[in-house]
Design a protein around this motif. Structure first.
Motif, PDB file in Angstrom:
ATOM      1  N   PHE A   1       1.063  -1.109   0.033  1.00 27.48           N
ATOM      2  CA  PHE A   1      -0.216  -0.030   0.071  1.00 27.48           C
ATOM      3  C   PHE A   1       0.803   1.164   0.095  1.00 27.48           C
ATOM      4  N   ASP A   2       0.457   2.295  -0.390  1.00 27.49           N
ATOM      5  CA  ASP A   2       1.261   3.487  -0.550  1.00 27.49           C
ATOM      6  C   ASP A   2       0.669   4.387   0.584  1.00 27.49           C
ATOM      7  N   VAL A   3       1.574   5.290   1.033  1.00 26.04           N
ATOM      8  CA  VAL A   3       1.293   6.401   2.227  1.00 26.04           C
ATOM      9  C   VAL A   3       1.217   7.627   1.376  1.00 26.04           C
ATOM     10  N   PRO A   4      -0.241   8.147   1.517  1.00 27.88           N
ATOM     11  CA  PRO A   4      -0.216   9.294   0.766  1.00 27.88           C
ATOM     12  C   PRO A   4       0.292  10.446   1.752  1.00 27.88           C
ATOM     13  N   VAL A   5       1.058  11.325   0.870  1.00 22.81           N
ATOM     14  CA  VAL A   5       1.421  12.473   1.675  1.00 22.81           C
ATOM     15  C   VAL A   5       1.064  13.727   1.000  1.00 22.81           C
ATOM     16  N   GLY A   6       0.638  14.934   1.549  1.00 21.49           N
ATOM     17  CA  GLY A   6       0.137  16.131   1.043  1.00 21.49           C
ATOM     18  C   GLY A   6       1.198  17.322   0.842  1.00 21.49           C
ATOM     19  N   HIS A   7       0.657  18.301   0.120  1.00 21.52           N
ATOM     20  CA  HIS A   7       1.693  19.266  -0.434  1.00 21.52           C
ATOM     21  C   HIS A   7       2.114  20.218   0.795  1.00 21.52           C
ATOM     22  N   LYS A   8       1.192  20.729   1.492  1.00 16.88           N
ATOM     23  CA  LYS A   8       1.318  21.867   2.129  1.00 16.88           C
ATOM     24  C   LYS A   8       0.703  21.678   3.403  1.00 16.88           C
ATOM     25  N   GLY A   9       0.275  20.736   3.794  1.00 18.75           N
ATOM     26  CA  GLY A   9      -0.248  20.578   5.241  1.00 18.75           C
ATOM     27  C   GLY A   9      -1.499  21.560   5.546  1.00 18.75           C
ATOM     28  N   ASP A  10      -2.484  21.853   4.396  1.00 18.30           N
ATOM     29  CA  ASP A  10      -3.591  22.472   4.868  1.00 18.30           C
ATOM     30  C   ASP A  10      -4.640  21.798   5.164  1.00 18.30           C
ATOM     31  N   ASN A  11      -5.808  22.235   5.323  1.00 20.29           N
ATOM     32  CA  ASN A  11      -7.062  21.672   5.447  1.00 20.29           C
ATOM     33  C   ASN A  11      -7.305  20.564   4.288  1.00 20.29           C
ATOM     34  N   PHE A  12      -7.262  21.385   3.068  1.00 18.65           N
ATOM     35  CA  PHE A  12      -7.522  20.686   1.934  1.00 18.65           C
ATOM     36  C   PHE A  12      -6.639  19.402   1.584  1.00 18.65           C
ATOM     37  N   ASP A  13      -5.325  19.522   1.968  1.00 23.66           N
ATOM     38  CA  ASP A  13      -4.459  18.395   1.919  1.00 23.66           C
ATOM     39  C   ASP A  13      -4.890  17.245   2.701  1.00 23.66           C
ATOM     40  N   ARG A  14      -5.423  17.461   4.072  1.00 30.27           N
ATOM     41  CA  ARG A  14      -5.768  16.431   5.157  1.00 30.27           C
ATOM     42  C   ARG A  14      -7.057  16.113   4.449  1.00 30.27           C
ATOM     43  N   TYR A  15      -7.942  16.607   3.840  1.00 30.57           N
ATOM     44  CA  TYR A  15      -9.006  16.040   3.134  1.00 30.57           C
ATOM     45  C   TYR A  15      -8.645  15.013   2.309  1.00 30.57           C
ATOM     46  N   LEU A  16      -7.732  15.356   1.296  1.00 24.34           N
ATOM     47  CA  LEU A  16      -7.482  14.499   0.093  1.00 24.34           C
ATOM     48  C   LEU A  16      -6.712  13.367   0.636  1.00 24.34           C
ATOM     49  N   ILE A  17      -6.067  13.563   1.745  1.00 25.94           N
ATOM     50  CA  ILE A  17      -5.327  12.290   2.106  1.00 25.94           C
ATOM     51  C   ILE A  17      -6.218  11.212   2.620  1.00 25.94           C
ATOM     52  N   ARG A  18      -7.155  11.601   3.201  1.00 26.66           N
ATOM     53  CA  ARG A  18      -8.076  10.896   4.041  1.00 26.66           C
ATOM     54  C   ARG A  18      -8.704  10.117   2.927  1.00 26.66           C
ATOM     55  N   LEU A  19      -9.180  10.841   1.808  1.00 27.57           N
ATOM     56  CA  LEU A  19      -9.862  10.257   0.533  1.00 27.57           C
ATOM     57  C   LEU A  19      -9.041   9.186   0.091  1.00 27.57           C
ATOM     58  N   GLU A  20      -7.819   9.479   0.029  1.00 28.74           N
ATOM     59  CA  GLU A  20      -6.727   8.499  -0.578  1.00 28.74           C
ATOM     60  C   GLU A  20      -6.369   7.357   0.342  1.00 28.74           C
ATOM     61  N   GLU A  21      -6.496   7.669   1.671  1.00 28.78           N
ATOM     62  CA  GLU A  21      -6.070   6.487   2.519  1.00 28.78           C
ATOM     63  C   GLU A  21      -7.382   5.386   2.404  1.00 28.78           C
ATOM     64  N   ILE A  22      -8.498   6.020   2.248  1.00 28.46           N
ATOM     65  CA  ILE A  22      -9.635   5.095   2.115  1.00 28.46           C
ATOM     66  C   ILE A  22      -9.302   4.250   1.012  1.00 28.46           C
ATOM     67  N   ARG A  23      -9.026   4.638   0.082  1.00 26.88           N
ATOM     68  CA  ARG A  23      -8.784   3.709  -1.214  1.00 26.88           C
ATOM     69  C   ARG A  23      -7.323   2.946  -0.786  1.00 26.88           C
ATOM     70  N   GLN A  24      -6.582   3.245  -0.273  1.00 27.09           N
ATOM     71  CA  GLN A  24      -5.374   2.473   0.358  1.00 27.09           C
ATOM     72  C   GLN A  24      -5.828   1.335   1.405  1.00 27.09           C
ATOM     73  N   SER A  25      -6.751   1.739   2.058  1.00 28.62           N
ATOM     74  CA  SER A  25      -7.252   0.684   2.861  1.00 28.62           C
ATOM     75  C   SER A  25      -7.909  -0.383   2.281  1.00 28.62           C
ATOM     76  N   VAL A  26      -8.554   0.176   1.242  1.00 32.22           N
ATOM     77  CA  VAL A  26      -9.784  -1.104   0.681  1.00 32.22           C
ATOM     78  C   VAL A  26      -8.512  -1.920  -0.260  1.00 32.22           C
ATOM     79  N   ARG A  27      -7.479  -1.166  -0.554  1.00 33.62           N
ATOM     80  CA  ARG A  27      -6.340  -2.163  -1.277  1.00 33.62           C
ATOM     81  C   ARG A  27      -5.769  -3.284  -0.366  1.00 33.62           C
ATOM     82  N   ILE A  28      -5.456  -2.611   0.804  1.00 32.30           N
ATOM     83  CA  ILE A  28      -5.151  -3.767   2.036  1.00 32.30           C
ATOM     84  C   ILE A  28      -6.163  -4.762   2.288  1.00 32.30           C
TER      85      ILE A  28
END
Lengths: 197, 170, 551, 404, 344
Positions: D257-284
């Protein structure tokens, strides 16, 4: 992990490190109070160690950790020993053990740094000067155990209200009872048993 | 190593608000019309009229199991109240005439105000006497007294249990 | 004096010592069923097998005598396997009874199985059936299926109680314990037969299904049934004494206690003095204290004769507090000692004097130079002021007559058994609620500890005395039990140099008390810290009770 | 980009003499989930100072844990992070097992990974949903909750309860996975992705949402590490740290699985990372379903896990082990251990100390939110009062965990 | 002014303001809930029943009203009682008054007051709506409410401008500010087939007008004065009927916006290609009134769907949008329109 971090710390600060162990793979240092801040700084700054992430600060009240006196257990009644309350007498060594956990991002390793302080001199130099993230954790330890942190920027109660008396995670704090700010009669009109008893 | 997340570029389409508002409206309208016209996709359940069937493992109201003769299987061993993290089970043991199983509860109360439905009592029971598999969830009551379930109440939900008591090789 | 090695640790023991005793002395655990330090050895359970260099096979350590140069292995694989096999065999016919067995929780079979075997059963046959739940004595129920035939109870009755009432009957897997036909297990120590039972075969009727043992809190205290003062453990739950068990004390009672003493706690369940009373009217405690103190002051001011009845149930501390006050305010008082009437002594434990602290009371009175008059002569002269301490006076009539004749009288008691003859009644606590020391007939000083929360209005006698003293203008220096003990250690010669902490779980023989300590801490400081200890203890009790109530 | 909005309210000019306004945001405030109070000093709508005040949900978890046996702590752990209780169960039991030096069975490890990832999806869905709700978008919230509901049903099927799961045991699990869990999971997954797509359509490219979140509540990597940030909030700052990769536990080292990382650490990055982590979790989870071995889920030691009911009912040996186990609890040798898992919000650590009896001597939870909350002040000062809400939400503070 | 006229006007006021507007408003509360439910895959309110008749939850507005009337009327300590009581009325009245000039059908009989300056009247009265929110928040003696009312005042003033400017294009095209005249003008056909509706001629103005008027109405995505997850809004201290008035006024305003937008941009009561002068009687007139109501309903629906689709703006973003985007665009729209009109 090629080398235990505690070894290099011990090499660096032979006077401050009192004890090391690696129980269950957790690298642990028991340091003297004076050595805490230099060791935390060393752990943070040494490029080979890089323990730059504050994980956790907590405290253990060791007062009940000592074995109950031999004679207190009845050889014919083994159950008695398991169901007695912790022995709230003397403990071997200082009473409070403040436990710092740090994580190294580059090594993925965790290290535990412990400081022991006596009850009547429960002051530990604050780690906030080294890693600001210890701030709230230390406040919580102060709140729950009454261990003070010298040099902490904002040492107030954390989870409990300012008027609260006592430090509830100490072993001698009663587990049951209320601590009212005012007289709170129970249903029978009696005072609720609490600290004052 | 870490995977950089894809972050939408603030292009003209995004900056001008409207296209995305339009897309969003399309999506909400789709739900709206699908639900309005075809009544499909409604996710909620009209509770008192419809009820979900809980999976078999669901931990609901407690019940006390019977023996074949209808007497309570519980022998007041207190393991459930020992295992209970909420201290909600109150038992008073009594003697019975049966010489085989001399002990039975005279009082067996569960304080539902304290109970957390963790199922530890069921797990701790050595007699298959208490179970949480009634499939009903706890309904609230108007006074504290009603939140205490007594032996009769618990038995009324019970059923005969087939597992041997006191051992197969007795 | 053979020297042997047990698990590599060397020990030198007396000639004739059993290996298991040597191991116990070293603190090396050896499991056992039939061996009991207070009983003769039978070596029939085979649980205590150990490996020695003197035998190719494991030998029972309870039977093997220590020899010089012996090397004992208590935890080798062979030994463990042997024990496992013994356990498996022992459990073959054991019924699946833990849920209904009172022993569950303190059952050696359970604990040892868990420690040494913990393997699933391989037994797939019908178990042997034997009598269940038979009442074999007025206080004992016997379940033959649970019995592992260790014969501890048989040996106990024969060798300790001196009443050989039990025996083994039948052979092989049908063996069980029984009484002789037409007789019962009714000796005065029969409950100890249930104590020695390592499993749940013999269970006391009094405790039957009453409480689970793991809920109970054990408090180490002293039995008050006779002047032997057996060390006991008070097992409490929900602020009630559930049972009383003897506690090992080589100075006093070895391992045993009599049935009467163990069931005595029922006496204190009823008839408690509920509230502070003045002539039968309930009043607030501090009002009563004030009014009594004023009346007392007036009476002694008028030179009226004061008579005091003390009780040998009072702790030394209570008596010391009371006498300190009375000596200061009424130096000319007449003293008598009440208590229970003499009973029968036997040659095991029971003493004729049915009071626990007569010796201690004598010592304390001696320190104040008091010569008590016999209680039955007290009412012959009229004493206008009578104070009665203590809760149990079987010679009540004498006390009551003295009270009836008095103008001003006060009782400080826990049980309401003197009738309404007194003018003032202050409820105090029973021995299960107090904190102090008792001195037994053989001059062994033991600590009494509170097992229960003090109910309702009741107070420690010393606390009432302290309140009165305050009001009378002669306040006591200390009123807590440890503080009073320290004061007593100065004032009473027999206790001099003692500290409360010296009184261990086995008590302390006054003849063996430590030499006068030179490093005695500053008196005030000591008193202060001890006050804290008292308060802490009280808080402990409160907490314990709360915790048990919760359960 | 229009999001270069002034971080000062219009009119809050320093030349104007303004009076500071102090208000208590919370503890009873719709956005302060889990009852938190932030004492705000406002200059107009600009936040001048903030003092987060927690503790309103303090239940004394650590004190309660010292009261019973080691097993009795498990239901309390459900109530720590009540959005992903199964991860707490796994973390606590893992800590005790570490203290016991116990190797759990292979199947159990896979099941624990499976339930952890299910819980992580629930946790992230809640965070994403709430971050929409907090900026006024109610619809995506309910859609995401609907997807979460599916997973809750799955959890209920596995553990017997949706939130108060108490599913793991020391040395194993309460039950093995039920029959039909793969089919049920697949149905959930399909629904999950459908709902996620809906949610994303409304939010990810919507300028209002981006404006509300982008460049708001920025926490740079250095600061984030310094404050002890872990989990999505740290990764949003661009730091590649995930306990599952850094200190692999259970069978995460076998998972891809991949560990998603964000660009600048703002709220939007956190939102995007959570979405991506959901996909990674499904992969696991898919890998778990592929690889999960057969076999027992509990260790074969009656000193640690309860005997099977059959043995308890029928044999004295099983009965005794059962009794001893419940009366005395698991006898954990004296010592101390720290065990951490990747919780929904970051590193969830359990520091356990045993004195060798059946009772925990000390159980301490290293709650990820606790560290996140202490950095909140830095994130919201200088922003507007309206920024507090999405920022506060994007760290996904869970009261049960932070107050314990 | 004779008696018949007076009576007729009264009847019209009752019919339009109270029956149409209020009932539409009340119904919209139901629609809002049902619609959001449908969007969220829920069922929505359906439990209020009289003798077992639930009527798809239509009884809920009635139940709500009963509740609002019977709840305790709470005035917080330290509130300015008079203004506190006045604010909800101030919020409620202006949207109702606006209906005076909206033509519901052809001819003067379908409008309460056929003013020649109808559009100006709307702008004038609509501007009064600020007072309700501003006073209500201020009089509540609550910091959060105060923040809400400040936001409300600022936001409404800002959007008032662009809302008014957006209409200038329409005035330019039709050469009148009388609503009836504008509707009549929209009955014409462009190139013989395309109805000359405002939305066709002024699509930009329509979008800007809708945006600005929704911002005026303080509805999502412009619900910052309420912003229930941030500051809880100017009406947070209100309860019972006073709150209901605020609540209802919002829904009446939706109807007003829909009605004005329908009038200006959707041809009012015009049905395309059918009797643009509105002189035919009977069924056609009825159909035209129905068409108007239908357009209003549609525009209400659009507003509601927007509410359930979009997140909320931030305060400074709303200001940016209002002053930096809407206002220049409106002005540009006017210029372009003026040039085009002048050239034609």
């Amino acid at each position: 992990m090629s080398e235990w971090a505690s070894d290099s710390v011990k090499k660096q600060f032979p006077d401050f490190v009192l004890e090391t162990h690696r129980q269950h793979g957790d690298d642990t240092l028991l340091v003297s109070r004076e050595g805490l801040v230099p060791i935390l700084e060393f752990l943070r700054d040494d490029p080979a160690l890089d323990f730059c992430m504050p994980l956790d600060v907590t405290c253990v009240d060791r007062i009940g950790l000592s074995e109950p006196p031999e004679s207190e257990t009845d050889p014919m009644n083994p159950m008695l020993a398991t169901h007695t309350t912790p022995n709230l007498g003397e403990c071997d060594g200082p009473r409070f053990e403040v436990v710092y956990h740090l994580r190294s991002l580059s090594r993925g390793a965790m290290i535990r740094v412990k400081v022991r302080v006596e009850e009547d001199d429960a002051v530990v130099p604050s780690g906030t000067a080294v890693l600001k993230g210890f701030n709230w954790f230390e406040r919580e330890v102060y709140d729950m155990f009454g261990v003070r942190f010298s040099g902490h920027p904002d040492l107030r109660r954390m989870l409990l209200y300012p008027e609260f008396e006592g430090h509830p995670l100490r072993k001698d704090y009663p587990r049951k009872g209320y601590q009212p700010l005012m007289d709170m009669p129970n249903l029978d009109g009696d005072r609720v048993p609490g600290l004052e008893e | 190593m870490g995977k950089l997340v894809e972050r939408p570029e603030p292009d003209v389409i995004i900056q001008s608000y409207l296209p995305e508002v339009w897309n969003g409206m399309k999506r909400t309208s789709r739900h709206f019309f699908a639900n309005l016209l075809m009544k499909k996709g409604i996710a909620t359940i009209q509770y008192p009229d419809e009820k979900v069937t809980y999976p078999p493992r669901f931990r609901g109201n407690h019940r006390l199991m019977h023996r074949e003769d209808g007497s309570v299987r519980c022998v007041a061993c207190y393991l459930c109240s020992t295992a209970c993290p909420a201290d909600c089970i109150h038992i008073v043991a009594g003697e019975t005439d049966d010489t085989d199983v001399e002990k039975a509860p005279t009082v067996f109360e569960i304080d539902h105000l304290r109970c957390i439905f963790c199922g530890f009592c069921e797990e701790a029971c050595p007699c298959d006497a208490i179970r949480l598999d009634s499939g009903e969830h706890r309904v609230p009551a108007f006074c504290r007294k009603d939140e205490m379930s007594g032996k009769e109440d618990l038995l009324s939900r019970g059923a005969p249990s087939v597992s041997k008591q006191g051992g197969e090789f007795k | 004096m053979p020297t042997l090695k047990i698990d590599g640790r060397e020990i030198t023991v007396e000639e004739g010592t059993r290996v298991i005793e040597a191991a116990d002395a070293l603190g090396i655990p050896i499991p056992r069923f039939c061996y009991h330090p207070g009983l003769p050895v039978a070596a029939n359970c085979r649980m205590c097998l150990v490996e020695t260099n003197r035998s190719p096979k494991p030998v029972p350590s309870c039977y093997d005598i220590c020899q010089d140069g012996m090397e004992v292995q208590t935890a080798s694989e062979k030994v463990k396997e042997a024990r496992r096999a013994v356990l498996e065999y022992t459990l073959l016919n054991h019924p699946v009874d833990c849920p209904i067995c009172d022993q569950a929780g303190e059952c050696d079979l359970q604990d040892l199985y868990f420690d040494y075997d913990c393997k699933p059963s391989r037994h797939a046959f019908r178990k042997a059936h034997k009598p269940k739940a038979r009442t074999i004595g007025p206080r004992i129920v016997y379940d033959a299926e649970r019995c592992i035939n260790c014969t501890r109870c048989v040996r106990f009755c024969e060798d300790v109680a001196g009443a050989p009432q039990l025996r083994q009957v039948h052979r092989g897997e049908k063996t069980y314990i029984d009484v002789f036909p037409g007789t019962e297990l009714d000796n005065p120590y029969s409950l100890c037969a249930a104590d020695v039972c390592p499993v749940g075969a013999l269970t006391p009727k009094d405790f039957r299904f009453k409480c689970r043992v793991w809920f109970m809190k054990g408090v180490q205290s002293v039995c008050g049934e006779c002047s032997r003062g057996c060390s006991v453990r008070l097992d409490t739950f929900k602020n009630e004494v559930q049972r009383v068990k003897p506690r090992h004390n080589p100075n006093v009672n070895q391992y045993w206690a009599c049935d009467a003493g163990r069931l005595a706690y029922h006496r204190f369940d009823e008839g408690r003095l509920a509230g502070t009373r003045i002539r039968g009217e309930e009043v607030a405690y501090f009002d009563a204290v004030a009014r009594f103190a004023d009346a007392f002051q007036e009476a002694i001011g008028g030179g009226k004769q004061v008579a005091v009845v003390l009780s040998p149930f009072m702790t030394c501390e209570d008596a010391f507090a009371a006498l300190t006050l009375l000596k200061a305010k009424a130096p000319g008082a007449v003293y008598a000692v009440g208590g229970r009437v003499e009973g029968e002594a036997d040659d095991v434990l029971a003493r004729a004097d049915r009071n626990p602290n007569r010796a201690g009371l004598d010592k304390v009175m001696g320190a104040f130079g008091i010569q008590p008059v016999p209680l039955d002569t007290l009412h012959e002269a009229v004493h206008p002021v009578v104070l009665v301490f203590g809760f149990e006076h079987e010679e009540q009539n004498h006390a009551r007559m003295a009270l009836q004749a008095a103008e001003l009288s006060a009782v400080f008691t826990s049980l309401d058994n003197l009738g309404d003859v007194e003018t003032y009644a202050f409820p105090t606590v029973t021995p299960y609620e107090t904190y102090g020391t008792w001195l037994n007939e053989f001059e062994v000083l033991q600590r009494v500890r509170p097992a229960l929360k003090v109910p309702g209005e009741a107070r420690q006698a010393r606390a009432v005395v302290a309140d009165l003293a305050e009001r009378l203008g002669a306040p006591l220096d200390v009123a807590s039990a440890p503080g009073l003990f320290d004061a007593m250690a100065v004032a009473v010669e027999a206790f001099s140099g003692l500290k409360l902490d010296d009184v261990g779980p086995f008590g302390i023989k006054l003849s063996e008390k430590p030499a006068d300590p030179s490093d005695e801490p500053d008196a005030e400081e000591g008193a202060e810290s001890d006050d804290g200890a008292d308060a802490e203890d009280a808080a402990d009790i409160a907490e314990e009770t709360a915790a048990t109530e919760e359960a | 980009m229009g999001s270069k909005a002034p971080q000062k309210a219009p009119g809050a000019d320093k030349d104007l003499k303004t009076e500071y306004l102090t208000i208590n945001m919370g503890p009873s405030h719709p956005a302060m989930h889990g009852t938190v109070k932030i004492i705000l000093t406002l200059d107009g709508e600009t936040v001048v100072d903030a003092d987060p005040d927690i503790g309103y949900l303090h239940r004394g978890f650590e004190k309660m844990a010292e009261a019973g046996t080691w097993t009795k702590v498990i239901p309390y752990t459900d109530r720590l992070n009540y959005v992903s209780p199964l991860i707490n169960n796994v973390g606590y039991c893992g800590a005790v097992e570490k203290l016991l030096d116990l190797e759990i069975t292979e199947r159990c490890k896979y099941v624990r990974v499976f339930i952890s990832e299910i819980s992580r999806i629930c946790d992230h869905l809640t965070a994403v949903a709430a971050s929409a709700l907090e900026v006024g978008a109610f619809t995506p919230f309910l859609w995401a909750v609907q997807a979460r509901e599916e997973l809750y049903f799955l959890i209920e099927m596995i553990a017997g309860a949706r939130v108060t799961t108490s599913y793991t045991r020391i040395g194993g699990l309460r039950w093995d996975l039920p029959d039909g869990w793969v089919e049920r999971y697949e149905a959930c997954e399909e629904r999950l992705f459908r709902m996620l797509d809906d949610v994303e359509t409304l939010l990810t490219r919507n300028r209002i949402f981006i404006d509300r979140n982008a460049d708001v509540g920025v926490m740079k990597a250095d600061d984030a590490i310094g404050w002890g940030y872990t989990g999505p909030c740290l990764r949003a700052a661009g730091v590649d740290y995930d306990v599952r990769k850094a200190v692999p536990y259970l069978v995460y080292d076998r998972m891809e699985f991949d560990v998603p990382v964000g660009h600048k650490g703002d709220n939007f990055d956190r939102y995007l990372i959570r979405l991506e982590e959901i996909r990674q979790s499904v992969r696991i989870i898919r890998q778990v379903i592929r690889d999960i071995p057969d076999g027992p889920v509990n260790v074969d030691d009656w000193r640690i896990v309860l005997p099977p009911k059959d043995a308890v009912y029928n044999t004295i040996e099983g009965m005794i082990a059962h009794f001893e186990n419940i009366m005395k609890g698991v006898q954990v040798p004296a010592g101390e251990a720290y065990y951490s898992v990747e919780g929904g919000n970051g590193e969830l650590g359990f520091y356990v100390v045993s004195d060798g009896s059946g009772q925990p001597y000390r159980v301490h939870v290293r709650a990820p939110c606790f560290a996140l909350m202490q950095g909140l002040r830095d994130m919201i000062i200088g922003g507007l009062i309206a920024d507090i809400i999405p920022t506060f939400d994007s760290i996904n503070m869970i009261g049960g965990e932070i107050d314990r | 002014m004779d008696l018949t006229f007076l009576l007729l006007t009264l009847v019209k006021i009752v019919l339009i303001c109270f029956v149409f507007a209020m009932i539409m408003g009340a119904l919209l509360t139901w629609v809002e809930r049902k619609l959001s439910a449908a969007v969220h895959d829920r069922v929505g309110p359906n439990r209020a029943s009289i003798m077992g008749v639930t009527a798809m939850g239509l009884l809920h507005p009635i139940a709500d009203m009963i509740k609002a009337f019977t709840k305790e009327d709470f005035v917080p300590a330290g509130a300015n009682k008079a203004l506190f009581a006045l604010a909800p009325m101030l919020a409620m009245v202006p949207p109702l008054v606006v209906f005076a000039v909206v033509p519901f059908g052809p001819g003067p009989n379908f409008v309460i007051a056929p003013l020649d300056t109808g559009m100006l009247f709307i702008l004038a009265i609509g501007g009064l709506g600020i007072y309700g929110a501003a006073l209500g928040g201020w009089a509540s003696n609550n910091s959060f409410a105060l923040l809400g009312s400040l936001r409300a005042a600022a936001q409404m003033i800002s959007y008032e401008v662009s809302m008014g400017l957006n209409l200038v294009g329409i005035f330019l095209i039709f050469g009148t500010v009388s609503l009836s005249q504008i509707v009549l003008g929209q009955g014409e056909l462009l190139w013989g087939w395309l109805p000359m509706w405002g939305i066709v001629l002024q699509p930009v103005a329509f979008i800007l007008f809708l945006t600005a008027s929704m911002a005026e109405n303080k509805r999502a995505p412009f619900d910052l004065p309420e912003g229930e997850s941030e500051i809880l809004g100017y009406n947070l201290e209100y309860s019972s009927m006073r709150f209901a008035l605020f609540f209802l006024s919002e829904f009446v305003e939706i109807v007003v916006i829909a009605a004005v937008a329908a009038t200006l941009f959707f041809g009012g009561w015009q049905i395309p290609w059918v009797d643009p002068q509105g002189t035919a009687g009977g069924w056609i007139t009825a159909g035209q009134v129905a068409a108007f109501v239908g357009k209003v309903v549609f525009l209400c629906w659009v507003q509601m769907m927007i509410r359930w689709t979009l997140p909320r703006f931030r305060y400074d973003q709303v200001m940016t949008l209002g002053w930096k985007y809407l206002l220049p665009l409106s002005l540009a729209n006017i210029v372009v329109t003026a040039i085009v009109v002048a050239m034609l």
